[in-house]
Design a protein around this motif. Sequence first.
Motif, mmCIF file in Angstrom:
data_model
loop_
_atom_site.group_PDB
_atom_site.id
_atom_site.type_symbol
_atom_site.label_atom_id
_atom_site.label_comp_id
_atom_site.label_asym_id
_atom_site.label_seq_id
_atom_site.Cartn_x
_atom_site.Cartn_y
_atom_site.Cartn_z
ATOM 1 N N ALA A 119 43.778 19.494 75.516
ATOM 2 C CA ALA A 119 44.093 20.652 76.359
ATOM 3 C C ALA A 119 45.273 20.328 77.274
ATOM 4 O O ALA A 119 46.167 21.154 77.475
ATOM 5 C CB ALA A 119 42.870 21.043 77.174
ATOM 6 N N ARG A 120 45.282 19.105 77.798
ATOM 7 C CA ARG A 120 46.388 18.719 78.680
ATOM 8 C C ARG A 120 47.700 18.663 77.911
ATOM 9 O O ARG A 120 48.749 19.029 78.422
ATOM 10 C CB ARG A 120 46.100 17.364 79.324
ATOM 11 C CG ARG A 120 45.257 17.509 80.573
ATOM 12 C CD ARG A 120 44.670 16.179 80.992
ATOM 13 N NE ARG A 120 43.931 16.287 82.211
ATOM 14 C CZ ARG A 120 42.791 16.947 82.357
ATOM 15 N NH1 ARG A 120 42.269 17.600 81.330
ATOM 16 N NH2 ARG A 120 42.179 16.983 83.519
ATOM 17 N N SER A 172 38.816 16.419 73.907
ATOM 18 C CA SER A 172 39.257 17.818 73.992
ATOM 19 C C SER A 172 40.004 18.072 75.299
ATOM 20 O O SER A 172 40.921 18.882 75.336
ATOM 21 C CB SER A 172 38.111 18.803 73.760
ATOM 22 O OG SER A 172 37.205 18.795 74.809
ATOM 23 N N GLU A 173 39.659 17.341 76.361
ATOM 24 C CA GLU A 173 40.421 17.487 77.609
ATOM 25 C C GLU A 173 41.855 16.972 77.426
ATOM 26 O O GLU A 173 42.809 17.581 77.915
ATOM 27 C CB GLU A 173 39.748 16.710 78.743
ATOM 28 C CG GLU A 173 38.541 17.406 79.353
ATOM 29 C CD GLU A 173 38.906 18.718 80.040
ATOM 30 O OE1 GLU A 173 39.987 18.825 80.637
ATOM 31 O OE2 GLU A 173 38.081 19.658 79.961
ATOM 32 N N ARG A 201 33.813 13.187 73.003
ATOM 33 C CA ARG A 201 34.321 14.481 72.536
ATOM 34 C C ARG A 201 34.906 15.264 73.710
ATOM 35 O O ARG A 201 35.952 15.904 73.580
ATOM 36 C CB ARG A 201 33.182 15.291 71.901
ATOM 37 C CG ARG A 201 32.826 14.785 70.521
ATOM 38 C CD ARG A 201 31.573 15.457 70.034
ATOM 39 N NE ARG A 201 31.305 15.128 68.631
ATOM 40 C CZ ARG A 201 30.135 15.260 68.066
ATOM 41 N NH1 ARG A 201 29.104 15.717 68.761
ATOM 42 N NH2 ARG A 201 29.963 14.958 66.803
ATOM 43 N N TYR A 202 34.219 15.192 74.833
ATOM 44 C CA TYR A 202 34.715 15.852 76.041
ATOM 45 C C TYR A 202 36.093 15.312 76.412
ATOM 46 O O TYR A 202 37.042 16.078 76.624
ATOM 47 C CB TYR A 202 33.708 15.658 77.180
ATOM 48 C CG TYR A 202 34.282 15.830 78.558
ATOM 49 C CD1 TYR A 202 34.637 17.095 79.027
ATOM 50 C CD2 TYR A 202 34.488 14.727 79.395
ATOM 51 C CE1 TYR A 202 35.181 17.252 80.288
ATOM 52 C CE2 TYR A 202 35.024 14.881 80.646
ATOM 53 C CZ TYR A 202 35.378 16.136 81.092
ATOM 54 O OH TYR A 202 35.925 16.284 82.330
ATOM 55 N N ARG A 205 48.426 20.465 75.354
ATOM 56 C CA ARG A 205 48.824 21.866 75.142
ATOM 57 C C ARG A 205 49.504 22.408 76.391
ATOM 58 O O ARG A 205 50.550 23.053 76.322
ATOM 59 C CB ARG A 205 47.589 22.724 74.836
ATOM 60 C CG ARG A 205 47.276 22.866 73.377
ATOM 61 C CD ARG A 205 46.420 24.104 73.148
ATOM 62 N NE ARG A 205 45.219 24.132 73.954
ATOM 63 C CZ ARG A 205 44.064 23.572 73.596
ATOM 64 N NH1 ARG A 205 43.960 22.949 72.460
ATOM 65 N NH2 ARG A 205 43.002 23.666 74.374
ATOM 66 N N ASP A 206 48.880 22.118 77.559
ATOM 67 C CA ASP A 206 49.456 22.586 78.827
ATOM 68 C C ASP A 206 50.847 21.999 79.028
ATOM 69 O O ASP A 206 51.749 22.663 79.519
ATOM 70 C CB ASP A 206 48.557 22.192 80.007
ATOM 71 C CG ASP A 206 47.268 23.002 80.020
ATOM 72 O OD1 ASP A 206 47.202 23.980 79.247
ATOM 73 O OD2 ASP A 206 46.349 22.652 80.774
ATOM 74 N N ASP A 243 36.696 11.132 84.267
ATOM 75 C CA ASP A 243 37.922 11.882 83.944
ATOM 76 C C ASP A 243 39.173 11.018 84.008
ATOM 77 O O ASP A 243 40.258 11.506 84.291
ATOM 78 C CB ASP A 243 38.096 13.096 84.892
ATOM 79 C CG ASP A 243 37.074 14.164 84.606
ATOM 80 O OD1 ASP A 243 36.274 13.973 83.669
ATOM 81 O OD2 ASP A 243 37.077 15.190 85.293
ATOM 82 N N ALA A 302 35.637 8.201 80.522
ATOM 83 C CA ALA A 302 35.464 9.624 80.197
ATOM 84 C C ALA A 302 34.639 10.311 81.277
ATOM 85 O O ALA A 302 34.930 11.436 81.675
ATOM 86 C CB ALA A 302 34.783 9.776 78.844
ATOM 87 N N PHE A 334 30.452 12.424 75.527
ATOM 88 C CA PHE A 334 31.484 12.092 76.520
ATOM 89 C C PHE A 334 32.839 11.876 75.847
ATOM 90 O O PHE A 334 33.867 12.292 76.358
ATOM 91 C CB PHE A 334 31.068 10.844 77.312
ATOM 92 C CG PHE A 334 30.060 11.141 78.384
ATOM 93 C CD1 PHE A 334 30.466 11.575 79.634
ATOM 94 C CD2 PHE A 334 28.703 11.010 78.140
ATOM 95 C CE1 PHE A 334 29.546 11.864 80.620
ATOM 96 C CE2 PHE A 334 27.771 11.313 79.117
ATOM 97 C CZ PHE A 334 28.192 11.735 80.366
#
Lengths: 557, 188
Positions: A437-438, A433-434, A429-430, A440-441, A395, A392, A427
């Motif tokens: 988001a990806r 959510s990333e 949670r980060y 969704r993208d 990334d 995490a 970390f």
Amino acid sequence: MSRELFKFKGGIHPPGHKAESTGRLVHPAPLPKKLVIPLRQHIGNPARPVVNVGERVLKGQLIAAADGAISAAVHASSSGIVSAIGPACVPHISGLPDECITIETDGRDEWIAHGPLDYQALAPADLLARLRDMGLAGLGGAVFPSAVKLDPGAALVCPTLIINGGECEPWITCDDMLMRTQADAILQGVAIMRHLLGSSEILIGIEDNKPEAIAAMQAAAAKLDFAVETVSLPTRYPGGGAKQMIETLTGKQVPSGKLSTDIGIQVFNVGTAHALARAVHHGEPLISRLVTVTGHVLRAQNVEVLIGTPFDTLIQLAGDRDGTTGVLMGGPMMGLPIPDTSVPVVKATNCILVKSAELFPPPPKALPCIRCTRCADACPAELQPQELFRFAKSDDFGRAQEYHLFDCIECGCCSYVCPSHIPLVDFYRYAKSEIWARERDKRAADLARERHEFRLFRQEREKTEKAEKLAAKAQAKRAELAAAPTDASSSGASEADAKKALIAAALARAQAKKAETTPQNTDNLSPDTQHEIAEIEARRAKIREQARKPLESEETP
Amino acid sequence: MLTAILVMVGIAVVIGLVLGWSAIRFKVEGNPLAEKIDAILPQTQCGQCGFPGCRPYAEAIAKGEADINQCPPGGEEGVKKLADLLGVEPKSLDETHGTPKPKSVAFIDEQTCIGCTLCIQACPVDAIAGAAKQMHTIIAAECTGCELCLPPCPVDCISMVPIAEDLPHWKWKHPVIEIKPVELKRVA
């Protein structure tokens, strides 16, 4: 005879701090002047407002209807006038506003007409629809719409029903107090759940640090006409987590990426069972809940709070003190810091925990991970938190998912035991959510690709359609000319003649059209205007004449 | 001797037939590599890469005619993913094709719009609703933020609005461990 219990892996024993808030009687909180009721209190689609600004609403009136399959309705918690529908602050760590309905209460607390439901006479689908309109959602913290969970689906029955009275998180006592005071109502709710799910085995799991609650539930269960087993569980955080409770009680593990219903178990919080009983036996929608107000306050207590009541009125009710360093919604392990205390209580608010420097000293500076794997020993989800942290942090979300990041329940055991004081859960949670988001993208990109491809296809189609239309028209014209018995088109008429005829016909058509279009404003004129026009025309002719003369004179010499 | 030759020829014929049949039966339609590259590209269809859309750019990369660092909306992360897929070294974005911008959607000032339909014709994803001499508007959910509608507008009524963070799209930030400055002890 006591039941054989199983042990889930990991877990911790943080100080309980339960006695602080169990000493006072549960009482209703005073009616606030203004109620701010968010439309997104549950998992799923936000509710759709069905009232207008300026409208008078009664207590229990539907103000926003459930929208879609996974959604729950929202009701007015008291009578008053709707003063605003729009973004307002909601209890969320970001402090971002969200859609809310604000009601200025009139103090009369006037109920809308309501009455009990005969749930046994109703068809299950009708009953579930009614419950959805009652705004029921899981009160244990996840706020998943209850009507969805109460539908056994294709399996038709859910053999095991577990009522979760674990309340493993320190400081929180609202479920404890509810079980002590409302044991009968909770079991009425359980009976309705049993009716809908067709469960044959009903277990109530309560941690053994709540002996009064266990006694109250056992006494109430003895009066029932069906078997309900109240089980005392060893106190170990996070024993109240749904998956952990399932494992402790049945020894079964919910497989990764599956639901508990896939192994025939459904879990509900005791608060949800109580709310269900209120909804069915009294016709009261979910407009209030028990909230523990504790921590750095003078009189820690449990209060029955109307949804939409601001946090700060409750903190004042419990006696606010100097030296407050922040407010958490929920407990110290999983609770979220709330930046603004004017936010309203929502269906998910089980506890308002006021922090101070003595009770919650700021965490020491985080040090590098030494890979001691104490977090792995403590993790109840049997994950490798040190690896998840590594991925995490850098990334590397793909690897994090390979290590089952989404099985993490964010219980905070790993952060609690970390000797380097790394905020591990933050970390995770980060990373989660990333990843969302990806996704969704990705969905947006797929939609864009589809639309772009359709556009290209459409353009191509329009081109061919146009060409076809033109070709068909020309063909028809040619056929028409060939059929017409013109003198020129004897058997030997050449292609060029046909073309010429075509052009001549088109020219004639155009001329006829031109002749047809006369100015519209010259009809029905009065004699005066006609006279005026005639004069102007005469003048024009004269000017033209004059202009021609010099030209002619130039030409003549 | 003859037997051996016949056996070898027989085997060759059988294998040849199998290969020939499978070449027809299992023929892969399209270019699978371009397909995979296209899946990574952000589908903005903005043409900043110099190709008329994401798919042509993907095909050009697959053929080796274009570099992997020409897509500003994809950003450094997109370049990294392409490099991983193609087994080449990642490189930094080519600035000549533009720089990454925050995600935005187009917004039409409806007071100024004259209804000329030029933006509708320019939009690569048909995200503009409107007709000749009628007011136009952007379907925000479909807009990719490609900015292709900006140049054709004769009255400059289209602007790009960055997407504001709202609750459903809020993200947890990368945890920052605060560093406190240590007071320097005065050297006596």
